[in-house]
Design a protein around this motif. Structure first.
Motif, short mmCIF file in Angstrom:
data_model
loop_
_atom_site.label_atom_id
_atom_site.label_comp_id
_atom_site.label_asym_id
_atom_site.label_seq_id
_atom_site.Cartn_x
_atom_site.Cartn_y
_atom_site.Cartn_z
N TRP A 108 -8.74 -0.30 10.64
CA TRP A 108 -9.57 0.42 9.65
C TRP A 108 -10.28 1.60 10.30
O TRP A 108 -10.35 2.69 9.72
N GLN A 149 -2.86 0.21 1.24
CA GLN A 149 -3.03 -1.23 1.43
C GLN A 149 -3.77 -1.46 2.75
O GLN A 149 -3.20 -1.41 3.82
N TRP A 150 -5.09 -1.69 2.65
CA TRP A 150 -5.93 -1.82 3.84
C TRP A 150 -6.27 -3.28 4.16
O TRP A 150 -6.71 -3.56 5.27
N PRO A 210 -2.72 -5.69 7.12
CA PRO A 210 -1.98 -4.70 7.92
C PRO A 210 -0.51 -5.06 8.02
O PRO A 210 -0.13 -6.23 7.97
N MET A 260 -1.66 1.99 6.44
CA MET A 260 -2.81 1.87 5.54
C MET A 260 -3.08 3.18 4.82
O MET A 260 -3.30 3.21 3.61
#
Length: 571
Positions: A77, A57-58, A61, A52
């Protein structure tokens, strides 16, 4: 409500409670930043969190090249955010669990104060801390400690709403935490079950319990939707609007397979109905040793009925039934019950600790703990190497690691015995001190000693040295810790892809630059097209042997059959 008393352990000097708080905080912090992520769960979460940070790109996963659809990304996160704050993965990957543990202790103490009075706060806090499962999860980078913090926050707000102050804001907070817990791990909604014992308590309690009004119900529903929607809404919007079938498959697996199917028809961790009794009798030590006294006392208060105990104990019973009904069981599933039980026990502990049998039970527990650690440490220090070979085989451990473990075990035994002698008649003080010594040894001694081998750090360091700094590396049959600990960018051909498909991709990859490309794989998965004479044995780790294959190890003209599969067991 009982009369207010000083916030300290009964029959103990006033200065000892602050000292015990310091010891507790020290024990939870001990070892932070001193080890690497270790299997089974830690490396995959850190790998996803690191991806991430690196890619931005969060929302979805990843585990290597594939989407990781087994858990929602909330915990990852938190790890990624922790890294952005401290810029050190050794600290960041454990920080969410540590902060969640502190929040859980604070909420448990505050709930005990509101329900029973200020004098019960130390009993709720220290009673939770001394149970083995609590600190064990606080010092692991798994989702469950964060989940328990969210369920405890939800329960704290809902119990306040139902018993103390019918505020729509408290109800919204409780349901928001439950919704956020649901997108952290699917069972985060469990605090909402507290409304079932509340319905029973409304009919039987000696004083009337108010019913929620319409606006309160709306606030509660809005809170849950807002909490769950923090991830579900953007994830579903992106997946459903995307032409990428991988994103749509990800959404289906998260919403169905990893929730309802996993609960009703579990495909792993299948255990008998009585499994959680075994978990309680071990991981809930020493609190479970007080069950012969706590259970009758709780039963009397439920029959009375005391709405406070009805809600706390009724909720824990429902959680136990919920998880027992599923064929898939793990000891961490019932962990959310533990803070509620600590709060329910808090008003009873001052009286129980005056009983000779209770004190004798707790003294015996501490003595056995110190004795077992001392005997094991002495055996490790004196046993001949050939006797230890079975322990070392397959783990990559050496005698220096065994010697380090031995020293820490003996050190803990000595400190524990000293704490028992120094505390004399104050069994609660001794128990907190011995527990703090145990988790200090665990964090600063046991886990750092095991880390190089269990985390695959030592293995991947050997890999980097063997292939040289300019070589390219790809992996087959890898585990998350190998990708995480590699010293260079790594090519992978999927984590769950069929073996034959992975080998076909690996063949094409090797042919592009055979002089500088290497494959890393398990020795059992060597495949039919590699020349065994050119394969390099790189060592053992995590009870598996691993090998390296240079590009020229591929037998010319050989093709992997499309139905070929490695005969290996899952880790």
């Amino acid at each position: 409500m009982p009369p207010m008393r000083p916030m300290r352990l009964q029959h103990a000097p006033g200065w000892q409670t602050p000292l015990l708080l310091v010891l507790m905080l020290w024990a939870l912090l001990a070892g932070l930043g001193m080890r690497e992520p270790m299997p089974a769960d830690e490396p995959r979460f850190v790998l996803a969190a690191r991806t991430m940070v690196e890619t931005g790109q969060w929302l979805f996963p990843h585990r290597g090249a594939e989407l990781y659809a087994e858990k929602p990304p909330t915990f990852m996160w938190l790890q990624a955010t922790s890294y952005l704050l401290v810029r050190n993965w050794q600290v960041a990957f454990l920080l969410p669990s540590l902060l969640a543990a502190l929040l859980t202790l604070g909420l448990s103490g505050d709930l005990a104060r509101r329900l029973w009075g200020r004098h019960t706060v130390p009993y709720a806090v220290f009673g939770l801390f001394v149970c083995l499962q609590f600190a064990l999860q606080a010092k692991r980078a798994q989702i469950d400690m964060v989940l328990v913090a969210m369920t405890t926050l939800s329960l704290w707000a809902l119990l306040r709403y139902l018993l103390e102050k019918p505020s729509p804001w408290l109800l919204a907070l409780g349901t928001f935490a439950a919704g956020l817990g649901t997108v952290t791990k699917g069972v985060g909604f469990l605090p909402l079950l507290v409304f079932l014992p509340w319905l029973w308590a409304r009919r039987t309690a000696s004083r009337a319990l108010p019913a929620p009004r319409g606006v309160h119900v709306l606030a509660g529903v809005a809170g849950f939707l807002l909490g769950a929607g923090t991830w579900l809404v953007p994830m579903l919007a992106t997946a459903l609007s995307s032409p990428d079938p991988a994103l749509q498959a990800y959404a289906r697996e998260m919403l169905f397979k990893q929730t309802g199917t996993r609960y009703a028809n579990a495909w792993h961790h299948v255990k008998p109905a009585w499994y959680y009794l075994q978990a309680m009798l071990t991981l809930w030590l020493p609190g479970v040793l007080l069950a012969p006294w706590l259970l009758p006392a709780w039963w009397r208060r439920v029959r009375r009925p005391d709405a406070r105990h009805v809600l706390l104990l009724g909720w824990t019973a429902l959680v136990l039934v919920f998880f027992s009904a599923s064929p898939g069981k793990r000891e961490v599933y019932i962990f959310p019950m533990l803070p509620a039980l600590a709060v329910a026990a808090a008003p009873l502990l001052p009286g129980l600790l005056r009983r000779r049998a209770v004190r004798a039970t707790l003294w015996s527990y501490m003595a056995v703990l110190a004795l077992v650690a001392g005997v094991l440490g002495a055996w490790l220090s004196m046993a001949p190497p050939e006797r230890l070979q079975a322990l070392l085989d397959g783990r990559g451990m050496d005698m220096a690691t065994v010697a380090q473990l031995s020293r820490w075990l003996l050190g803990f035994a000595v400190v524990a015995l000293a704490a028992i002698v120094a505390a004399r008649r104050h069994v609660a003080v001794a128990l907190v001190a011995v527990t703090a010594a145990l988790w200090t040894s665990y964090g600063m001694g046991f886990m750092p000693a095991l880390s190089p081998d269990s985390s695959a750090q030592a293995l991947m360091q050997r890999v980097g040295e063997r292939i040289g700094p300019d070589a390219e590396l790809a992996m087959l049959g890898w585990r998350e810790q190998h990708l995480l600990q590699a010293d260079r960018p790594v090519t992978d051909f999927g984590f769950k892809q069929p073996w034959a498909a992975q080998w076909q991709h690996a063949h094409a990859w090797l042919l592009q630059a055979p002089a500088k490309r290497w494959l890393f794989l398990r020795s059992e998965a060597i495949g039919p097209c590699l020349d065994p004479a050119k394969v390099v044995d790189i060592g053992a780790s995590n009870r598996r042997a691993w090998i390296l294959a240079p590009g020229d190890a591929w037998i010319e003209g050989c093709d992997v059959p499309p139905d070929w599969s490695a005969d290996v067991s899952e880790d």
